[in-house]
Design a protein around this motif. Structure first.
Motif, PDB file in Angstrom:
ATOM      1  N   VAL A 144       0.818  -1.095   0.049  1.00 25.62           N
ATOM      2  CA  VAL A 144      -0.051  -0.014  -0.163  1.00 25.62           C
ATOM      3  C   VAL A 144       0.777   1.185   0.084  1.00 25.62           C
ATOM      4  CG1 VAL A 144      -1.906  -1.262   0.946  1.00 25.62           C
ATOM      5  CG2 VAL A 144      -0.304  -0.171   2.613  1.00 25.62           C
ATOM      6  N   ILE A 145       2.237   1.060   0.625  1.00 30.36           N
ATOM      7  CA  ILE A 145       2.992   2.257   0.128  1.00 30.36           C
ATOM      8  C   ILE A 145       4.467   1.511  -0.363  1.00 30.36           C
ATOM      9  CG2 ILE A 145       4.397   3.876   1.479  1.00 30.36           C
ATOM     10  CD1 ILE A 145       2.573   4.193   3.682  1.00 30.36           C
ATOM     11  N   LYS A 146       4.814   2.117  -1.656  1.00 29.14           N
ATOM     12  CA  LYS A 146       5.866   1.417  -2.177  1.00 29.14           C
ATOM     13  C   LYS A 146       7.245   1.584  -1.845  1.00 29.14           C
ATOM     14  CE  LYS A 146       2.962   1.304  -6.512  1.00 29.14           C
ATOM     15  NZ  LYS A 146       3.185   1.700  -7.911  1.00 29.14           N
ATOM     16  N   ARG A 147       7.315   2.191  -0.772  1.00 29.22           N
ATOM     17  CA  ARG A 147       8.802   2.236  -0.091  1.00 29.22           C
ATOM     18  C   ARG A 147       8.710   2.830   1.244  1.00 29.22           C
ATOM     19  NH1 ARG A 147      13.680   1.832  -2.149  1.00 29.22           N
ATOM     20  NH2 ARG A 147      13.001   1.558  -4.372  1.00 29.22           N
ATOM     21  N   GLY A 148       9.477   1.796   2.256  1.00 27.91           N
ATOM     22  CA  GLY A 148       9.392   2.547   3.432  1.00 27.91           C
ATOM     23  C   GLY A 148       9.599   1.146   4.337  1.00 27.91           C
ATOM     24  N   ALA A 149       9.903   1.197   5.629  1.00 29.86           N
ATOM     25  CA  ALA A 149      10.284   0.214   6.443  1.00 29.86           C
ATOM     26  C   ALA A 149      10.055   0.546   7.962  1.00 29.86           C
ATOM     27  CB  ALA A 149      11.795   0.051   6.370  1.00 29.86           C
ATOM     28  N   ASP A 150       9.757  -0.421   9.026  1.00 30.21           N
ATOM     29  CA  ASP A 150       9.599  -0.142  10.302  1.00 30.21           C
ATOM     30  C   ASP A 150       8.493   0.823  10.672  1.00 30.21           C
ATOM     31  OD1 ASP A 150      12.017  -1.494  10.365  1.00 30.21           O
ATOM     32  OD2 ASP A 150      13.331   0.138  10.426  1.00 30.21           O
ATOM     33  N   PRO A 151       7.223   0.715   9.880  1.00 32.69           N
ATOM     34  CA  PRO A 151       6.095   1.611  10.144  1.00 32.69           C
ATOM     35  C   PRO A 151       5.698   1.917  11.543  1.00 32.69           C
ATOM     36  CG  PRO A 151       5.381  -0.331   9.369  1.00 32.69           C
ATOM     37  CD  PRO A 151       6.865  -0.583   9.338  1.00 32.69           C
ATOM     38  N   GLY A 152       5.707   3.040  12.121  1.00 32.99           N
ATOM     39  CA  GLY A 152       4.980   3.333  13.325  1.00 32.99           C
ATOM     40  C   GLY A 152       3.570   4.029  12.771  1.00 32.99           C
ATOM     41  N   VAL A 153       2.697   3.490  13.231  1.00 31.31           N
ATOM     42  CA  VAL A 153       1.328   3.837  12.632  1.00 31.31           C
ATOM     43  C   VAL A 153       0.201   3.882  13.846  1.00 31.31           C
ATOM     44  CG1 VAL A 153      -0.810   3.403  10.972  1.00 31.31           C
ATOM     45  CG2 VAL A 153       1.463   2.373  10.664  1.00 31.31           C
ATOM     46  N   PHE A 154      -0.701   4.951  13.665  1.00 31.24           N
ATOM     47  CA  PHE A 154      -1.795   5.347  14.843  1.00 31.24           C
ATOM     48  C   PHE A 154      -3.005   5.880  13.982  1.00 31.24           C
ATOM     49  CE2 PHE A 154       0.020   9.467  14.796  1.00 31.24           C
ATOM     50  CZ  PHE A 154      -1.009  10.218  15.621  1.00 31.24           C
TER      51      PHE A 154
END
Length: 501
Positions: free
Chosen positions: A63-73
């Motif tokens: 759903v997001i083509k580049r990124g790592a270690d997501p912090g989501v709230f």
């Protein structure tokens, strides 16, 4: 997508047109009910790729083509915010549905922090009208330390609350996660970064209690998890427990974490449980609960857990490698459902790479109505149950195949049926195979209560993939799934999802 060698490449989507439901119910054959004459759909079966699935009902990872270690709230404004690992600071992303994300630009700049490099794994939470970002970063040639920044908006700008790191230990600390407990106490979980232990280096998860100012330590640290299970020992002499996320459910604290090197395909997610936020925590005996069991997926891990927009489902956002053969640091962000079984254990419906139903609360009037149906089957093998067919868990891991439905000494001809008290309008049906390759299917068919048959439904082999049948808003009272051809001597299914109203 790749079908088994005897199939062509595509997701199964069968379009039915021109068939009018009579409202007649076709009961289970084991009850001796006479079935009406079979009818073929007037339109031929058509195959469609995942990109052709209706975007208002389905999504496909990433759903997001580049990124790592997501912090989501999810903030009080109703939107979701995701913050992946950065370079010289952090960027933010926002979404109203967990599927479509907007880049909100730089939310924390290195100039507003103590650090100047290696900005890793931020977590943002809302507390008493402010937004607090906990993160790790390095300065010069020094080690990584955890600090806290604050802003008036989840879009920033965030600025450090302290001139020196919150955790200014002589060793590196990474991957903070802050839990505000029901009693108001605040706990921060984090990992030390590869401390020497004999001939090995080990990252363990620790917890400290924070004061209400969110920028000072009240007590701790206490070690709550370290690598000890066999699945955590796949990165040589370097061993990790990192990426902590704590979820409280029915009075139990679930400490979820990732193990092994993030750079390798065997980076995976497990969990431990405790009745106290500071432990002792006991690791789940069947860890990991999310891992790369398929050649088209690599390194699923370091995640956050968030509720669906209507609050009826739990979702996990995590990263995987963009290049499944190369691995390394180039990663992308995915979402999948998670849930709790009746025994309290966690299941993860991921990692998936094919079309799945969107989060509940984002599909308008359409929802999964399988849970409203009565399930009947041709037979059930001892130790299994037909209740598995609409419990929310899809088949991804052989070690969890005990949570599937398995027919008793049947292959071709075995069936499962969902029946509703009254007619329901159905848009699509998703049929998931058993998690076990010992029960692989070749083709199946669907029989509706008016006698309509949809034959030669083929089953894809990608992880967590469903055979998807489009009923084009048909009115039905029952849907029977029949196994036509099996590739093994035993058969079963893990889940049936019915998108209807």
């Amino acid at each position: 997508m790749k079908w088994r060698t005897q199939h062509i490449a595509a997701m199964v989507v069968l379009l039915l047109a021109g068939c009018t439901s009579t409202g007649q119910t076709n009961g289970p054959s084991s009850q001796g009910a006479a079935a009406p004459p079979a009818q073929q759909a007037s339109a031929p079966a058509q195959l469609k790729s995942p990109s052709e699935l209706p975007k208002n009902l389905f999504y496909t990872n990433p759903v997001i083509k580049r990124g790592a270690d997501p912090g989501v709230f999810r903030a009080s404004d109703g939107k979701y915010y995701a913050y992946p690992t950065g370079g010289g600071g952090f960027r933010g992303n926002s979404s109203s549905d967990l599927v479509q994300w907007k880049d909100e630009g730089q939310v924390l700049k290195a100039a507003d922090t103590f650090g100047d490099k290696n900005f890793w794994a931020p977590q943002v939470l809302e507390y008493k009208g402010k937004f607090y970002m906990f993160y790790s970063a390095g300065k010069g040639e020094g080690k990584l330390h955890i600090n806290v920044a604050v802003a008036d908006s989840p879009k920033g700008p965030f600025k450090d609350m302290l001139k020196e790191p919150l955790l200014n230990y002589e060793y590196s600390t990474i991957d903070p996660y802050v839990l505000i407990d029901d009693n108001g106490k605040i706990y921060m979980y984090y990992s030390n970064n590869l401390l020497p232990e004999g001939d090995k280096k080990v990252s363990s998860i620790n917890v400290v209690e924070l004061n209400e100012d969110m920028s000072s330590i009240k007590s701790g640290p206490i070690t709550v998890a370290k690598p000890e299970q066999s699945w955590e020992m796949q990165s040589g002499n370097n061993r990790w427990n990192e990426g902590a996320f704590v979820l409280k459910h029915d009075g139990t604290y679930y400490l979820m974490f990732s193990a092994n090197c993030y750079c390798n395909r065997n980076y995976s997610v497990g969990y431990a449980t405790s009745k106290s936020p500071t432990g002792p925590f006991v690791k789940y005996k069947d860890n990991p609960i999310m891992s790369a069991e398929h050649t088209k997926v690599s390194g699923p891990g370091h995640h956050s857990i968030i509720p669906s927009p209507d609050g009826k489902e739990w979702w996990i956002m995590y990263h995987t490698h963009i290049d499944v053969k190369k691995g390394g640091g180039d990663r992308q962000l995915n979402i999948d459902r998670i849930g709790f079984r009746s025994d309290g254990s966690i299941y993860v419906n991921g990692p998936t790479i094919t079309g799945q139903m969107r989060p509940s609360g984002t599909t308008g009037k359409w929802k999964n109505i399988a849970g409203d149906a009565k399930v009947s089957v041709s037979s059930t093998k001892q130790g299994f149950t037909e209740k598995a067919l609409n419990d929310g868990e899809i088949g991804l891991y052989r070690r969890f195949d005990k949570y599937d439905w398995v027919a008793n000494n049947e292959t071709a001809g075995a069936w499962a049926q969902l029946t509703w008290p009254t007619q329901r309008v159905v848009k699509s049906v998703l049929i998931y195979e058993s998690a076990s390759g010992l029960r692989a299917l070749q083709t199946g068919k669907i029989i509706l209560d008016d006698g309509t048959e949809i034959k030669d439904i083929e089953f894809p082999t990608e992880p967590g993939a469903a055979a998807i049948v489009n009923l084009a808003e048909r009115k039905v009272k029952s849907i029977k799934v029949v196994i036509e051809k099996a590739l093994t001597n035993e058969t079963g299914l893990s889940e049936i999802v019915v998108i209807g109203e």
